[in-house]
Scaffold this active site. Structure first.
Site, PDB file in Angstrom:
ATOM      1  N   ASP A 111     -18.177 -13.965  23.362  1.00  0.00           N
ATOM      2  CA  ASP A 111     -17.356 -12.926  22.483  1.00  0.00           C
ATOM      3  C   ASP A 111     -17.373 -11.764  22.712  1.00  0.00           C
ATOM      4  O   ASP A 111     -18.121 -10.809  22.262  1.00  0.00           O
ATOM      5  CB  ASP A 111     -17.944 -13.462  21.034  1.00  0.00           C
ATOM      6  CG  ASP A 111     -17.074 -12.802  19.919  1.00  0.00           C
ATOM      7  OD1 ASP A 111     -16.061 -12.236  20.295  1.00  0.00           O
ATOM      8  OD2 ASP A 111     -17.430 -12.959  18.806  1.00  0.00           O
ATOM      9  N   CYS A 139       1.015  -1.291   0.114  1.00  0.00           N
ATOM     10  CA  CYS A 139       0.166  -0.054   0.017  1.00  0.00           C
ATOM     11  C   CYS A 139       0.705   1.411   0.149  1.00  0.00           C
ATOM     12  O   CYS A 139       1.902   1.524   0.761  1.00  0.00           O
ATOM     13  CB  CYS A 139      -0.871   0.064   1.075  1.00  0.00           C
ATOM     14  SG  CYS A 139      -1.923   1.452   1.260  1.00  0.00           S
ATOM     15  N   CYS A 148     -10.568 -10.886  20.442  1.00  0.00           N
ATOM     16  CA  CYS A 148      -9.780 -10.365  19.426  1.00  0.00           C
ATOM     17  C   CYS A 148      -8.631  -9.517  20.291  1.00  0.00           C
ATOM     18  O   CYS A 148      -7.719  -8.772  19.525  1.00  0.00           O
ATOM     19  CB  CYS A 148     -10.443  -9.287  18.798  1.00  0.00           C
ATOM     20  SG  CYS A 148     -11.424  -8.269  19.620  1.00  0.00           S
ATOM     21  N   CYS A 153      -2.587  -0.292   8.957  1.00  0.00           N
ATOM     22  CA  CYS A 153      -2.019  -1.684   9.016  1.00  0.00           C
ATOM     23  C   CYS A 153      -0.869  -1.504   9.564  1.00  0.00           C
ATOM     24  O   CYS A 153       0.039  -0.668   9.660  1.00  0.00           O
ATOM     25  CB  CYS A 153      -1.643  -1.908   7.393  1.00  0.00           C
ATOM     26  SG  CYS A 153      -3.098  -2.183   6.769  1.00  0.00           S
ATOM     27  N   GLN A 209     -18.050 -10.368  11.783  1.00  0.00           N
ATOM     28  CA  GLN A 209     -16.732 -10.675  11.530  1.00  0.00           C
ATOM     29  C   GLN A 209     -16.322 -10.060  10.181  1.00  0.00           C
ATOM     30  O   GLN A 209     -17.234 -10.025   9.310  1.00  0.00           O
ATOM     31  CB  GLN A 209     -16.334 -12.060  11.581  1.00  0.00           C
ATOM     32  CG  GLN A 209     -16.400 -12.721  12.955  1.00  0.00           C
ATOM     33  CD  GLN A 209     -15.131 -12.201  13.794  1.00  0.00           C
ATOM     34  OE1 GLN A 209     -14.090 -12.050  13.208  1.00  0.00           O
ATOM     35  NE2 GLN A 209     -15.262 -12.339  15.149  1.00  0.00           N
ATOM     36  N   CYS A 238      -0.867   6.270   7.349  1.00  0.00           N
ATOM     37  CA  CYS A 238      -2.221   5.588   7.579  1.00  0.00           C
ATOM     38  C   CYS A 238      -1.852   4.657   8.790  1.00  0.00           C
ATOM     39  O   CYS A 238      -0.887   3.811   8.616  1.00  0.00           O
ATOM     40  CB  CYS A 238      -2.883   4.764   6.341  1.00  0.00           C
ATOM     41  SG  CYS A 238      -3.921   3.938   6.919  1.00  0.00           S
ATOM     42  N   TYR A 251     -22.714 -12.109  24.932  1.00  0.00           N
ATOM     43  CA  TYR A 251     -22.478 -11.017  23.925  1.00  0.00           C
ATOM     44  C   TYR A 251     -22.738 -11.515  22.551  1.00  0.00           C
ATOM     45  O   TYR A 251     -21.678 -11.702  21.564  1.00  0.00           O
ATOM     46  CB  TYR A 251     -20.900 -10.607  24.109  1.00  0.00           C
ATOM     47  CG  TYR A 251     -20.435 -10.304  25.568  1.00  0.00           C
ATOM     48  CD1 TYR A 251     -20.513  -9.046  25.898  1.00  0.00           C
ATOM     49  CD2 TYR A 251     -19.758 -11.450  26.251  1.00  0.00           C
ATOM     50  CE1 TYR A 251     -19.861  -8.657  27.160  1.00  0.00           C
ATOM     51  CE2 TYR A 251     -19.234 -11.196  27.335  1.00  0.00           C
ATOM     52  CZ  TYR A 251     -19.302  -9.921  28.005  1.00  0.00           C
ATOM     53  OH  TYR A 251     -18.770  -9.536  29.136  1.00  0.00           O
ATOM     54  N   CYS A 284      -8.126   1.503  -0.384  1.00  0.00           N
ATOM     55  CA  CYS A 284      -7.709   0.881   0.744  1.00  0.00           C
ATOM     56  C   CYS A 284      -7.389  -0.771   0.488  1.00  0.00           C
ATOM     57  O   CYS A 284      -8.445  -1.253  -0.292  1.00  0.00           O
ATOM     58  CB  CYS A 284      -8.764   0.923   1.997  1.00  0.00           C
ATOM     59  SG  CYS A 284      -8.056  -0.020   3.414  1.00  0.00           S
TER      60      CYS A 284
END
Length: 449
Positions: A379, A77, A406, A88, A259, A85, A288, A170
């Site tokens: 979750d 990118c 996560c 990432c 997701q 940015c 959740y 993106c």
């Protein structure tokens, strides 16, 4: 060392880069001071610019690579790199190296916060084979992208900054998001634009944010989309996208949680079922639960003599979940904060059509009252479940717990709380559901004893 020393260190430092740290950094040291370095890889020698000074550490960006790691690649990118940015973290690392870095972070967090020694392998999340156009590996996966708008121009925020990096494409955005042309348009009056696409049904949605939704001027988009302007009225049914998992369509309204990798929802649903091994007649608790993904796949396994109780605090997600699972008589969706609902939850078991019953009056009840679930899946958001919720879960859980997370740090913290109450980590799987970033999805399975 004194608290003043970080201020007298130069802005540019030559550093030997050490191990990876949680959050997309590697750790280096200069004259005993810890420095968290972005855009570097373990084992490299770099020249780094200090970007932030604290009393006990500094942050820096590697602006010149003196000795490169063999895992280093050219970022695909043009907007990635120091000062650009912040979306990432690992575009400068090969995909196998990214997964090894994430595995090392999960291992370190488990060891440091939970005292668990575990070898971790981060698994690739395959792109669905029936996709019309498969993007290059590691790219084109993000089905939900939140853009920031400044002066009508679209961009993404720079790392740890409110500054915006203007972009016209993106590379990690799903092709269906890019087809809308959001980044190549101007959005006067908007403060944010979210592009959403269903990887399975092809639905497209744009959610707009701004102080006065009447002043937002919507440009002509390149493909038909549904629009949501501003914050919806309470109780309003929002435009939605449909997602398919295990043959069931799930409606996800507005900016509701789902997701973002096209292959992640099905992969995680299968992994949760494999981990919990549900049996006909089981009672399962889905905390959740969002729009009902895990509740739906568990309901199919526990059958009509079983029961699945979903708990969710977000009103729109509850409405979606009840709609998505409306034909399943063995599912009840309870609305409220998880820590409050599970504190007084009771279950009805004894016949088809059973429902959960809690002291606040949600749901219906038939049959024998019990206060234990055979299985629990949770979750939680990135902040994790926390000690109080863990205490309630260990009171309710019978056979197995599946914890989807996560964030390795809050997962490890909560695993330590579970261990205090006699629950041990049986298996742990990690999935590369967010390529090019430091994020990783984990599934921990716990058993008692």
């Amino acid at each position: 060392m004194t608290d003043l020393e970080p201020d007298v260190l130069p802005d540019i430092l030559d550093l030997e880069v050490g191990n990876v740290a949680n959050g997309g950094f590697c750790v280096a040291r200069h004259e005993g001071r810890v420095i968290f370095v972005r855009h570097a890889l373990p084992g490299e020698r770099v020249r780094a610019r200090v970007t932030e000074r604290a009393k006990t550490f500094l942050r820096a960006d590697a602006v010149e690579i003196i000795e490169a790691s063999p895992d280093r690649v050219a970022p695909p990118c043009p907007f990635a790199g120091p000062g650009r940015c912040g979306g990432c973290d690992w575009q400068h690392a090969s995909l196998p190296a990214q997964r090894a870095l994430k595995a090392a972070v999960v291992e370190e967090q488990l060891k440091r916060l939970a005292g668990i020694d575990r070898t971790v392998t981060v698994e690739e999340v395959p792109y669905p084979v029936d996709s019309e156009v498969a993007p290059p590996p590691g790219l084109g996966w993000r089905t939900r992208v939140q853009f920031t708008v400044s002066g009508g121009a679209v961009g993404l925020r720079r790392h740890r900054s409110h500054d915006i990096e203007p972009i016209d494409e993106c590379l990690i955005a799903h092709p269906g998001v890019e087809l809308m042309g959001i980044e190549r348009k101007r959005w006067p009056g908007a403060s944010g634009v979210e592009g959403i696409v269903s990887a399975t049904a092809g639905d497209r949605l744009v959610v707009l944010r701004g102080r006065d939704r009447r002043k937002i001027k919507v440009p002509r988009l390149d493909v038909p989309v549904r629009l949501v302007r501003g914050k919806p009225e309470p109780g309003a049914s929002l435009p939605y996208v449909r997602e398919e998992v295990s043959g069931r369509l799930y409606q996800v309204s507005g900016s509701g949680f789902w997701q973002v990798h096209p292959g992640a929802a099905q992969l995680l649903a299968d992994a949760v079922v494999d981990a919990l091994e549900p049996k006909p007649g089981d009672i399962a608790l889905d905390l959740y639960c969002g729009v009902g993904l895990f509740a739906g796949v568990l309901a199919d396994r526990v059958g009509q003599d079983g029961l699945v109780v979903g708990v969710e605090s977000d009103g729109q997600a509850v409405r979606d979940a009840r709609f998505n699972l409306r034909e399943l008589p063995n599912v009840s969706i309870e609305r409220g904060p998880v820590e409050e609902v599970v504190a007084d939850l009771e279950f009805g078991r004894a016949s088809a059509g059973s429902r959960a019953q809690n002291k606040r009056g949600g749901g219906h009840h038939r049959g024998e009252r019990v206060r234990r679930a055979d299985l629990v899946v949770l979750d939680p958001p990135r902040t994790g479940a926390g000690r109080d919720v863990v205490e309630h879960i260990t009171r309710l859980a019978g056979r197995k717990i599946a914890y989807v997370s996560c964030d390795p740090a809050t997962l490890a913290r909560d695993l330590a709380y579970f261990a205090e109450r006699g629950w041990t980590l049986e298996t742990l799987r990690a999935f590369d559901a967010f390529p090019m970033t430091h994020h990783v999805e984990c599934l921990a399975t716990l058993v008692h004893g």
